[in-house]
Design a protein around this motif. Structure first.
Motif, PDB file in Angstrom:
ATOM      1  N   THR A  31       0.832  -1.210   0.000  1.00 35.70           N
ATOM      2  CA  THR A  31       0.000   0.000   0.000  1.00 35.70           C
ATOM      3  C   THR A  31       0.865   1.258   0.000  1.00 35.70           C
ATOM      4  OG1 THR A  31      -1.767  -1.169   1.162  1.00 35.70           O
ATOM      5  CG2 THR A  31      -1.806   1.234   1.247  1.00 35.70           C
ATOM      6  N   VAL A  32       1.867   1.295   0.856  1.00 36.22           N
ATOM      7  CA  VAL A  32       2.764   2.459   0.917  1.00 36.22           C
ATOM      8  C   VAL A  32       3.517   2.631  -0.392  1.00 36.22           C
ATOM      9  CG1 VAL A  32       4.813   3.389   2.056  1.00 36.22           C
ATOM     10  CG2 VAL A  32       2.967   2.435   3.420  1.00 36.22           C
ATOM     11  N   LEU A  33       4.001   1.540  -0.977  1.00 35.99           N
ATOM     12  CA  LEU A  33       4.723   1.639  -2.249  1.00 35.99           C
ATOM     13  C   LEU A  33       3.823   2.141  -3.371  1.00 35.99           C
ATOM     14  CD1 LEU A  33       6.925  -1.574  -2.127  1.00 35.99           C
ATOM     15  CD2 LEU A  33       7.666   0.801  -1.883  1.00 35.99           C
ATOM     16  N   ILE A  34       2.565   1.720  -3.403  1.00 31.89           N
ATOM     17  CA  ILE A  34       1.629   2.216  -4.423  1.00 31.89           C
ATOM     18  C   ILE A  34       1.397   3.700  -4.239  1.00 31.89           C
ATOM     19  CG2 ILE A  34      -0.783   2.119  -5.184  1.00 31.89           C
ATOM     20  CD1 ILE A  34      -0.621  -0.921  -4.765  1.00 31.89           C
ATOM     21  N   TRP A  35       1.242   4.159  -2.989  1.00 34.07           N
ATOM     22  CA  TRP A  35       1.086   5.593  -2.751  1.00 34.07           C
ATOM     23  C   TRP A  35       2.303   6.372  -3.235  1.00 34.07           C
ATOM     24  CZ3 TRP A  35      -0.763   5.204   3.015  1.00 34.07           C
ATOM     25  CH2 TRP A  35      -2.091   4.792   3.037  1.00 34.07           C
ATOM     26  N   MET A  36       3.494   5.838  -2.964  1.00 34.41           N
ATOM     27  CA  MET A  36       4.708   6.514  -3.415  1.00 34.41           C
ATOM     28  C   MET A  36       4.774   6.561  -4.937  1.00 34.41           C
ATOM     29  SD  MET A  36       7.416   5.018  -0.597  1.00 34.41           S
ATOM     30  CE  MET A  36       8.802   5.355  -1.615  1.00 34.41           C
ATOM     31  N   LEU A  37       4.434   5.467  -5.605  1.00 33.28           N
ATOM     32  CA  LEU A  37       4.444   5.450  -7.068  1.00 33.28           C
ATOM     33  C   LEU A  37       3.450   6.445  -7.645  1.00 33.28           C
ATOM     34  CD1 LEU A  37       4.761   1.637  -7.796  1.00 33.28           C
ATOM     35  CD2 LEU A  37       6.425   3.403  -8.342  1.00 33.28           C
ATOM     36  N   LEU A  38       2.254   6.525  -7.053  1.00 30.80           N
ATOM     37  CA  LEU A  38       1.268   7.497  -7.523  1.00 30.80           C
ATOM     38  C   LEU A  38       1.750   8.925  -7.313  1.00 30.80           C
ATOM     39  CD1 LEU A  38      -2.036   5.810  -6.363  1.00 30.80           C
ATOM     40  CD2 LEU A  38      -1.260   6.152  -8.711  1.00 30.80           C
ATOM     41  N   PHE A  39       2.396   9.193  -6.193  1.00 30.90           N
ATOM     42  CA  PHE A  39       2.929  10.527  -5.932  1.00 30.90           C
ATOM     43  C   PHE A  39       4.000  10.893  -6.951  1.00 30.90           C
ATOM     44  CE2 PHE A  39       5.860  13.421  -3.721  1.00 30.90           C
ATOM     45  CZ  PHE A  39       4.976  14.458  -3.436  1.00 30.90           C
ATOM     46  N   ILE A  40       4.910   9.964  -7.213  1.00 32.63           N
ATOM     47  CA  ILE A  40       5.969  10.213  -8.194  1.00 32.63           C
ATOM     48  C   ILE A  40       5.371  10.393  -9.591  1.00 32.63           C
ATOM     49  CG2 ILE A  40       7.984   9.173  -9.322  1.00 32.63           C
ATOM     50  CD1 ILE A  40       8.609   7.903  -6.555  1.00 32.63           C
ATOM     51  N   LEU A  41       4.343   9.610  -9.931  1.00 28.16           N
ATOM     52  CA  LEU A  41       3.662   9.786 -11.211  1.00 28.16           C
ATOM     53  C   LEU A  41       3.047  11.181 -11.307  1.00 28.16           C
ATOM     54  CD1 LEU A  41       2.610   8.559 -13.881  1.00 28.16           C
ATOM     55  CD2 LEU A  41       0.600   7.828 -12.601  1.00 28.16           C
ATOM     56  N   GLY A  42       2.440  11.645 -10.214  1.00 24.20           N
ATOM     57  CA  GLY A  42       1.876  12.997 -10.195  1.00 24.20           C
ATOM     58  C   GLY A  42       2.942  14.060 -10.409  1.00 24.20           C
ATOM     59  N   GLU A  44       5.745  13.651 -12.083  1.00 28.78           N
ATOM     60  CA  GLU A  44       6.141  13.560 -13.490  1.00 28.78           C
ATOM     61  C   GLU A  44       5.102  14.210 -14.399  1.00 28.78           C
ATOM     62  OE1 GLU A  44       8.882  12.341 -15.112  1.00 28.78           O
ATOM     63  OE2 GLU A  44       9.801  12.256 -13.126  1.00 28.78           O
ATOM     64  N   VAL A  45       3.841  13.956 -14.158  1.00 27.31           N
ATOM     65  CA  VAL A  45       2.781  14.536 -14.986  1.00 27.31           C
ATOM     66  C   VAL A  45       2.732  16.044 -14.799  1.00 27.31           C
ATOM     67  CG1 VAL A  45       0.275  14.649 -15.301  1.00 27.31           C
ATOM     68  CG2 VAL A  45       1.404  12.441 -15.126  1.00 27.31           C
ATOM     69  N   GLY A  46       2.832  16.487 -13.563  1.00 31.96           N
ATOM     70  CA  GLY A  46       2.802  17.926 -13.293  1.00 31.96           C
ATOM     71  C   GLY A  46       3.982  18.666 -13.888  1.00 31.96           C
ATOM     72  N   ASN A  48       5.416  17.900 -16.754  1.00 29.94           N
ATOM     73  CA  ASN A  48       5.410  17.798 -18.214  1.00 29.94           C
ATOM     74  C   ASN A  48       4.501  18.882 -18.792  1.00 29.94           C
ATOM     75  OD1 ASN A  48       5.140  17.046 -20.914  1.00 29.94           O
ATOM     76  ND2 ASN A  48       5.297  14.867 -20.416  1.00 29.94           N
ATOM     77  N   ARG A  49       5.095  19.861 -19.451  1.00 26.34           N
ATOM     78  CA  ARG A  49       4.350  21.007 -19.966  1.00 26.34           C
ATOM     79  C   ARG A  49       3.317  20.602 -21.025  1.00 26.34           C
ATOM     80  NH1 ARG A  49       5.344  26.233 -19.451  1.00 26.34           N
ATOM     81  NH2 ARG A  49       7.433  25.854 -18.695  1.00 26.34           N
ATOM     82  N   ARG A  50       3.656  19.648 -21.874  1.00 20.77           N
ATOM     83  CA  ARG A  50       2.727  19.224 -22.935  1.00 20.77           C
ATOM     84  C   ARG A  50       1.468  18.599 -22.347  1.00 20.77           C
ATOM     85  NH1 ARG A  50       6.033  15.665 -26.940  1.00 20.77           N
ATOM     86  NH2 ARG A  50       3.908  15.081 -27.466  1.00 20.77           N
ATOM     87  N   ILE A  51       1.616  17.814 -21.287  1.00 21.64           N
ATOM     88  CA  ILE A  51       0.446  17.198 -20.663  1.00 21.64           C
ATOM     89  C   ILE A  51      -0.417  18.258 -20.000  1.00 21.64           C
ATOM     90  CG2 ILE A  51      -0.317  15.659 -18.808  1.00 21.64           C
ATOM     91  CD1 ILE A  51       2.047  13.868 -19.458  1.00 21.64           C
ATOM     92  N   ILE A  52       0.194  19.189 -19.301  1.00 23.29           N
ATOM     93  CA  ILE A  52      -0.562  20.235 -18.610  1.00 23.29           C
ATOM     94  C   ILE A  52      -1.290  21.119 -19.611  1.00 23.29           C
ATOM     95  CG2 ILE A  52      -0.365  22.262 -17.106  1.00 23.29           C
ATOM     96  CD1 ILE A  52      -0.046  19.551 -15.678  1.00 23.29           C
ATOM     97  N   GLU A  53      -0.647  21.468 -20.733  1.00 25.16           N
ATOM     98  CA  GLU A  53      -1.299  22.313 -21.737  1.00 25.16           C
ATOM     99  C   GLU A  53      -2.433  21.589 -22.434  1.00 25.16           C
ATOM    100  OE1 GLU A  53       1.911  23.488 -24.247  1.00 25.16           O
ATOM    101  OE2 GLU A  53       2.628  25.027 -22.858  1.00 25.16           O
ATOM    102  N   GLY A  54      -2.338  20.278 -22.599  1.00 22.74           N
ATOM    103  CA  GLY A  54      -3.384  19.523 -23.275  1.00 22.74           C
ATOM    104  C   GLY A  54      -4.355  18.855 -22.321  1.00 22.74           C
ATOM    105  N   LEU A  55      -4.394  19.308 -21.069  1.00 25.29           N
ATOM    106  CA  LEU A  55      -5.224  18.666 -20.057  1.00 25.29           C
ATOM    107  C   LEU A  55      -6.709  18.712 -20.409  1.00 25.29           C
ATOM    108  CD1 LEU A  55      -4.662  17.155 -17.498  1.00 25.29           C
ATOM    109  CD2 LEU A  55      -4.971  19.253 -16.209  1.00 25.29           C
ATOM    110  N   GLY A  56      -7.161  19.798 -21.016  1.00 22.20           N
ATOM    111  CA  GLY A  56      -8.566  19.888 -21.411  1.00 22.20           C
ATOM    112  C   GLY A  56      -8.940  18.827 -22.423  1.00 22.20           C
ATOM    113  N   THR A  57      -8.112  18.655 -23.430  1.00 20.52           N
ATOM    114  CA  THR A  57      -8.367  17.640 -24.454  1.00 20.52           C
ATOM    115  C   THR A  57      -8.240  16.235 -23.876  1.00 20.52           C
ATOM    116  OG1 THR A  57      -7.445  19.134 -26.099  1.00 20.52           O
ATOM    117  CG2 THR A  57      -7.678  16.832 -26.734  1.00 20.52           C
ATOM    118  N   ILE A  58      -7.186  16.033 -23.111  1.00 19.46           N
ATOM    119  CA  ILE A  58      -6.976  14.720 -22.500  1.00 19.46           C
ATOM    120  C   ILE A  58      -8.127  14.399 -21.555  1.00 19.46           C
ATOM    121  CG2 ILE A  58      -5.493  13.402 -20.933  1.00 19.46           C
ATOM    122  CD1 ILE A  58      -3.118  14.977 -22.071  1.00 19.46           C
ATOM    123  N   GLY A  59      -8.594  15.390 -20.813  1.00 22.43           N
ATOM    124  CA  GLY A  59      -9.693  15.183 -19.875  1.00 22.43           C
ATOM    125  C   GLY A  59     -10.981  14.776 -20.571  1.00 22.43           C
TER     126      GLY A  59
END
Length: 92
Positions: A31-42, A44-46, A48-59
């Protein structure tokens, strides 16, 4: 790909060799390792400028795909229920 499969097979081997041991604490570790992986993924996503700019389309795509998957799952679950119970005259 082979690294992931190797780790999985290695974990299975360790689990097999120590199958008589009590590993009740593993659930909390996972459980703790999954939380850490999700935090690190967040992070990485945060970062990445391309992901943030295309968040409306991706959403919107994610919303449409999620709705389609839920609808498809409900339809196939109903069809399976119908095939297994109603068609054969079975009781729930």
């Amino acid at each position: 790909m082979f690294t992931v499969i190797g780790f999985m097979v290695g974990g299975m081997l360790v689990g097999f060799l120590f199958r008589r041991q009590d590993f009740s604490f593993i659930h909390n570790v996972i459980t703790v390792l999954i939380w850490m992986l999700l935090f690190i993924l967040g992070i990485e996503v945060g970062g990445n400028r391309r992901i943030i700019e295309g968040l409306g389309t991706i959403g919107m795509e994610a919303l449409f795909m999620s709705a389609a998957f839920i609808l498809g799952s409900c339809i196939f679950a109903w069809a399976l229920w119908y095939i297994l119970y109603k068609k054969k005259g079975g009781k729930i």
